[in-house]
Design a protein around this motif. Structure first.
Motif, PDB file in Angstrom:
ATOM      1  N   PRO A  28      21.544  63.552 100.981  1.00 40.23           N
ATOM      2  CA  PRO A  28      20.449  63.025 100.155  1.00 40.23           C
ATOM      3  C   PRO A  28      20.837  62.970  98.672  1.00 40.23           C
ATOM      4  CG  PRO A  28      19.594  64.583 101.744  1.00 40.23           C
ATOM      5  CD  PRO A  28      21.084  64.585 101.912  1.00 40.23           C
ATOM      6  N   ASP A  29      20.377  61.903  98.031  1.00 35.96           N
ATOM      7  CA  ASP A  29      20.557  61.679  96.593  1.00 35.96           C
ATOM      8  C   ASP A  29      21.929  61.176  96.172  1.00 35.96           C
ATOM      9  OD1 ASP A  29      17.974  62.158  95.822  1.00 35.96           O
ATOM     10  OD2 ASP A  29      18.294  64.324  95.679  1.00 35.96           O
ATOM     11  N   ALA A  30      22.803  60.920  97.141  1.00 34.97           N
ATOM     12  CA  ALA A  30      24.115  60.374  96.765  1.00 34.97           C
ATOM     13  C   ALA A  30      23.986  58.918  96.330  1.00 34.97           C
ATOM     14  CB  ALA A  30      25.086  60.492  97.929  1.00 34.97           C
ATOM     15  N   GLY A  31      22.847  58.279  96.706  1.00 32.71           N
ATOM     16  CA  GLY A  31      22.635  56.896  96.281  1.00 32.71           C
ATOM     17  C   GLY A  31      22.600  55.896  97.429  1.00 32.71           C
ATOM     18  N   LYS A  32      22.244  56.367  98.634  1.00 30.29           N
ATOM     19  CA  LYS A  32      22.252  55.481  99.798  1.00 30.29           C
ATOM     20  C   LYS A  32      21.240  54.337  99.646  1.00 30.29           C
ATOM     21  CE  LYS A  32      20.909  57.214 103.765  1.00 30.29           C
ATOM     22  NZ  LYS A  32      19.722  56.547 104.309  1.00 30.29           N
ATOM     23  N   THR A  33      20.033  54.687  99.217  1.00 27.75           N
ATOM     24  CA  THR A  33      19.009  53.645  99.052  1.00 27.75           C
ATOM     25  C   THR A  33      19.472  52.640  98.012  1.00 27.75           C
ATOM     26  OG1 THR A  33      17.436  55.429  99.410  1.00 27.75           O
ATOM     27  CG2 THR A  33      16.530  53.313  98.712  1.00 27.75           C
ATOM     28  N   THR A  34      20.030  53.151  96.935  1.00 30.39           N
ATOM     29  CA  THR A  34      20.485  52.269  95.857  1.00 30.39           C
ATOM     30  C   THR A  34      21.616  51.367  96.351  1.00 30.39           C
ATOM     31  OG1 THR A  34      19.979  54.096  94.360  1.00 30.39           O
ATOM     32  CG2 THR A  34      21.230  52.264  93.445  1.00 30.39           C
ATOM     33  N   LEU A  35      22.589  51.947  97.035  1.00 30.20           N
ATOM     34  CA  LEU A  35      23.714  51.135  97.520  1.00 30.20           C
ATOM     35  C   LEU A  35      23.243  50.104  98.545  1.00 30.20           C
ATOM     36  CD1 LEU A  35      26.766  50.540  97.498  1.00 30.20           C
ATOM     37  CD2 LEU A  35      27.007  52.175  99.372  1.00 30.20           C
ATOM     38  N   GLY A  97      17.724  60.429 106.000  1.00 25.31           N
ATOM     39  CA  GLY A  97      18.538  61.511 105.460  1.00 25.31           C
ATOM     40  C   GLY A  97      17.820  62.640 104.741  1.00 25.31           C
ATOM     41  N   HIS A  98      16.670  62.394 104.188  1.00 20.45           N
ATOM     42  CA  HIS A  98      16.016  63.472 103.441  1.00 20.45           C
ATOM     43  C   HIS A  98      15.365  64.438 104.420  1.00 20.45           C
ATOM     44  CE1 HIS A  98      16.312  62.277  99.139  1.00 20.45           C
ATOM     45  NE2 HIS A  98      16.738  61.168  99.726  1.00 20.45           N
ATOM     46  N   GLN A  99      14.087  64.717 104.243  1.00 17.57           N
ATOM     47  CA  GLN A  99      13.416  65.618 105.188  1.00 17.57           C
ATOM     48  C   GLN A  99      13.353  64.996 106.571  1.00 17.57           C
ATOM     49  OE1 GLN A  99      12.254  64.573 102.263  1.00 17.57           O
ATOM     50  NE2 GLN A  99      10.762  65.971 101.380  1.00 17.57           N
TER      51      GLN A  99
HETATM   52  P1  G4P Z   1      19.542  58.508  98.518  1.00 17.91           P
HETATM   53  O1  G4P Z   1      18.930  57.302  99.158  1.00 17.91           O
HETATM   54  O2  G4P Z   1      20.964  58.731  98.911  1.00 17.91           O
HETATM   55  O3  G4P Z   1      18.757  59.752  98.604  1.00 17.91           O
HETATM   56  O4  G4P Z   1      19.676  58.229  96.952  1.00 17.91           O
HETATM   57  P2  G4P Z   1      18.974  57.161  96.011  1.00 17.91           P
HETATM   58  O5  G4P Z   1      19.575  55.822  96.174  1.00 17.91           O
HETATM   59  O6  G4P Z   1      17.503  57.297  96.100  1.00 17.91           O
HETATM   60  O7  G4P Z   1      19.509  57.713  94.618  1.00 17.91           O
HETATM   61  C1  G4P Z   1      19.253  59.016  94.170  1.00 17.91           C
HETATM   62  C2  G4P Z   1      19.260  59.026  92.662  1.00 17.91           C
HETATM   63  O8  G4P Z   1      20.575  58.711  92.185  1.00 17.91           O
HETATM   64  C3  G4P Z   1      18.331  57.985  92.038  1.00 17.91           C
HETATM   65  O9  G4P Z   1      17.857  58.508  90.813  1.00 17.91           O
HETATM   66  C4  G4P Z   1      19.265  56.827  91.735  1.00 17.91           C
HETATM   67  O10 G4P Z   1      18.804  55.989  90.711  1.00 17.91           O
HETATM   68  C5  G4P Z   1      20.506  57.583  91.321  1.00 17.91           C
HETATM   69  N1  G4P Z   1      21.731  56.798  91.499  1.00 17.91           N
HETATM   70  C6  G4P Z   1      22.132  56.090  92.595  1.00 17.91           C
HETATM   71  N2  G4P Z   1      23.314  55.517  92.363  1.00 17.91           N
HETATM   72  C7  G4P Z   1      23.687  55.857  91.111  1.00 17.91           C
HETATM   73  C8  G4P Z   1      24.814  55.558  90.296  1.00 17.91           C
HETATM   74  O11 G4P Z   1      25.731  54.854  90.674  1.00 17.91           O
HETATM   75  N3  G4P Z   1      24.812  56.112  89.054  1.00 17.91           N
HETATM   76  C9  G4P Z   1      23.818  56.908  88.575  1.00 17.91           C
HETATM   77  N4  G4P Z   1      23.916  57.383  87.348  1.00 17.91           N
HETATM   78  N5  G4P Z   1      22.730  57.183  89.306  1.00 17.91           N
HETATM   79  C10 G4P Z   1      22.672  56.680  90.557  1.00 17.91           C
HETATM   80  P3  G4P Z   1      16.388  59.067  90.669  1.00 17.91           P
HETATM   81  O12 G4P Z   1      16.254  59.470  89.241  1.00 17.91           O
HETATM   82  O13 G4P Z   1      16.154  60.093  91.720  1.00 17.91           O
HETATM   83  O14 G4P Z   1      15.494  57.866  91.051  1.00 17.91           O
HETATM   84  P4  G4P Z   1      15.195  56.526  90.225  1.00 17.91           P
HETATM   85  O15 G4P Z   1      14.009  56.855  89.416  1.00 17.91           O
HETATM   86  O16 G4P Z   1      16.402  56.197  89.405  1.00 17.91           O
HETATM   87  O17 G4P Z   1      14.921  55.525  91.286  1.00 17.91           O
END
Ligand code: G4P
Length: 543
Positions: A28-35, A97-99
């Motif tokens: 969780p939080d590695a950025g899966k949703t974003t990618l 992946g989260h809860q």
């Molecule tokens: P997940 O699905 O793996 O749990 O991760 P998700 O994409 O939700 O990303 C988790 C947090 O990491 C988000 O920040 C997201 O913006 C950030 N993030 C993802 N990719 C990158 C990156 O390449 N660089 C940086 N600096 N941050 C990244 P958040 O503050 O939890 O949410 P948000 O308010 O930005 O949406």
């Protein structure tokens, strides 16, 4: 006639060859949703990023989520996303992946041909990634790596490669190499072409594709763009990579001896396009690899597929379920008659849909690698095989090692029948593993991969079956099946483990800690344990 005609076989072959069915595995939080969203952006499936998250938020505010989901603000529903990129059709299967980490997360990996391991550059290989990697490893599927968040303070890239190799036992060979990190992260060097791709930050914060400037490594303008010391460092790094690791090799990647590594920043879109472009070459098309579980089938044969996940509709007004079928061979046509291997009965597949986030669209045809959602009132089970003609070798759906345990009490004895029916159906659906004392006495013990599974089961027993139940968490941390070649008399283990049987009658031992498990293994001669159940059919579930 069940065999496809020659023109149909050739269409199936063509359609299959352009498909790539994969999942992203990460902590969780590695950025899966974003990618995921950025892959959709580059695949042209969305015009601006931000839509998927926004859609999720809007959905939970408006409609048919179960209350639990609303209360916690998380998504239990997995989605299958399909998009096209450079003539390829990509099926991206979401791994909760989260809860909501659960057996579904693992099962999804039985339906993909490759995986992308997403690693946070600051954190390296984390716990959930390790578990998911192990499942991919066992299946024998290729795994690409994307090191994310390079725009942040991250660990030394060489350190990360080293960690992947040490922790996961696979050689990590970069396809791209980062130019700078954190505030100096400017782009990536592409090793196969020798080109430097510099990204330009724009005002949209990654909502639109990143603009890229491309230069040769000897371009006289380069020192001015990235700094002379940075360029010297890059050249030194590249020399070291060439000498130490060589280049990615498709055969080694497909043989799981190498993982190709990409660097980038999903949030700002840096490195996403280069990843996609190479990934479609490195990832195999369905049916082209002999995976450990025998997923490989002759794709041009008659239709065959298997159900890897059943999604219950949590909305009381819509009791339907969606059974997700991975097409393994042949062409799927809406309305076709198929055989259900478990019962030997003919089933008409008339209600089929594809998914984009939460929206359903009707699917008329599908090919190997695709995932079709069948709307069902409950005739399917996880692991069911559907086929026309002769049943090809399809994978069995295993259970996965649970880490959370609870006893379940029926608080209203008058509702015994509903309780039993509910528990049986939920176990069949694959929502939970149900364990019992070997003599059948006492309350059933629920075993889950993720804690949320308990709440889902409790909610559904109460709301769908009208039961009143009490869940009490138990202090066990791991379960193991008795291996077939182990001593079978396990009474001597009782000091360190709780002895139970699963719904197939196979012996399961619950341990409070690894220490106790190791102690039992040392103390009881001939005891052999397995993380996976003995090969057995799911059809004999009884609770
Ligand atoms: P997940 O699905 O793996 O749990 O991760 P998700 O994409 O939700 O990303 C988790 C947090 O990491 C988000 O920040 C997201 O913006 C950030 N993030 C993802 N990719 C990158 C990156 O390449 N660089 C940086 N600096 N941050 C990244 P958040 O503050 O939890 O949410 P948000 O308010 O930005 O949406």
């Amino acid at each position: 006639m069940t065999e496809p005609t020659a023109p149909l076989a050739s269409l199936i072959r063509e359609e299959t060859a352009r498909r790539r069915t994969f999942a992203i595995i990460s902590h969780p939080d590695a950025g899966k949703t974003t990618l995921t969203e950025k892959l959709l952006l580059y695949g042209g499936a969305i015009e601006t990023a931000g839509a998927v998250k926004a859609r999720r938020a809007a959905q939970s505010a408006t409609s048919d989520w179960m209350e639990l989901e609303k209360q916690r603000g998380i998504s239990i529903t997995s989605t299958v996303l399909q998009f096209d990129y450079q003539g390829h059709r990509l099926n991206l299967l979401d791994t909760p992946g989260h809860q909501d980490f659960s057996e579904d997360t693992y099962r999804t990996l039985t339906a993909v041909d490759s995986a992308v391991m997403l690693v946070d550059g600051a954190k390296g290989v984390e716990a959930q990634t390790r578990k998911l990697f192990a499942v991919c490893r066992r299946r024998g599927i290729p795994i690409a790596t994307f090191v994310n968040k390079m725009d942040r303070p991250v660990r030394d890239p060489f350190d990360l490669l080293d960690e992947i190799e040490k922790v996961l036992g696979i050689t990590a060979v970069p396809v791209t190499w980062p130019i700078g990190t954190h505030t100096t992260f400017r782009g990536v060097y592409e090793r196969s072409t020798g080109l430097v791709h510099l990204f330009e930050k724009d005002a949209t914060h990654g909502a639109r594709k990143a603009a890229v400037q491309t230069h040769g490594l000897d371009d006289p303008a380069l020192p001015g763009l990235i700094g002379a010391p940075e360029l010297a460092q890059l050249k030194e790094d590249l020399q070291l990579l060439d000498d130490m690791l060589g280049f990615p090799d498709v055969d080694l990647i497909r043989g799981q001896l190498q993982t190709p590594v990409f660097f980038g920043s999903a949030v700002s879109n840096f490195g996403v396009q280069h990843f996609l472009e190479r990934f479609i070459d490195l990832a195999p098309a369905p049916g082209t690899l002999a995976t450990a579980d025998g997923l490989t089938t002759e794709v041009t044969g008659p239709f065959a597929g298997f159900i890897f996940k059943i999604q219950a509709n949590m909305n009381k007004a819509h009791r339907d379920r969606i059974a997700f079928v991975r097409v393994a061979s042949g062409q799927f046509d809406r309305g076709m008659d198929v055989l259900l291997a478990r019962t030997g009965k003919v089933v008409k597949l008339s209600h089929s849909s594809a998914f984009f986030a939460q929206e359903r669209t009707l699917v008329e045809t599908a090919f190997p690698g695709d995932v079709v959602g069948l709307i069902t009132s409950g005739q399917f089970r996880v692991g069911d095989q559907l086929y026309v003609g002769q049943l090809p070798p399809l994978p069995r759906m295993p259970h996965f090692p649970a880490e959370f345990f609870a006893s379940l009490r029926n608080e209203n004895t008058a509702k015994y029948k509903q309780f039993h029916k509910g528990l049986t159906e939920l176990a069949e659906e694959g929502a939970i593993q149900v364990l019992r004392n070997p003599d059948g006495s006492g309350d059933p013990i629920l075993a889950a991969v993720g804690e949320l599974q308990f709440q889902v089961v409790q909610y559904r027993l109460e709301n769908e079956y009208g039961c009143q139940v009490r869940l009490d968490r138990l202090p066990y941390a791991a379960s193991r099946w008795l291996a077939p070649d182990s001593v079978q008399d396990v009474r001597g283990v009782g000091r360190w483990a709780r002895i139970l049987v699963d719904s197939h009658g196979d012996t399961v031992l619950l341990f409070k800690s690894d220490w106790e498990m190791n102690y039992a293994l040392e103390a009881v001669k001939g005891l052999l344990l397995s993380e996976l159940p003995p090969a057995g059919a799911l059809e004999s579930i009884r609770v």
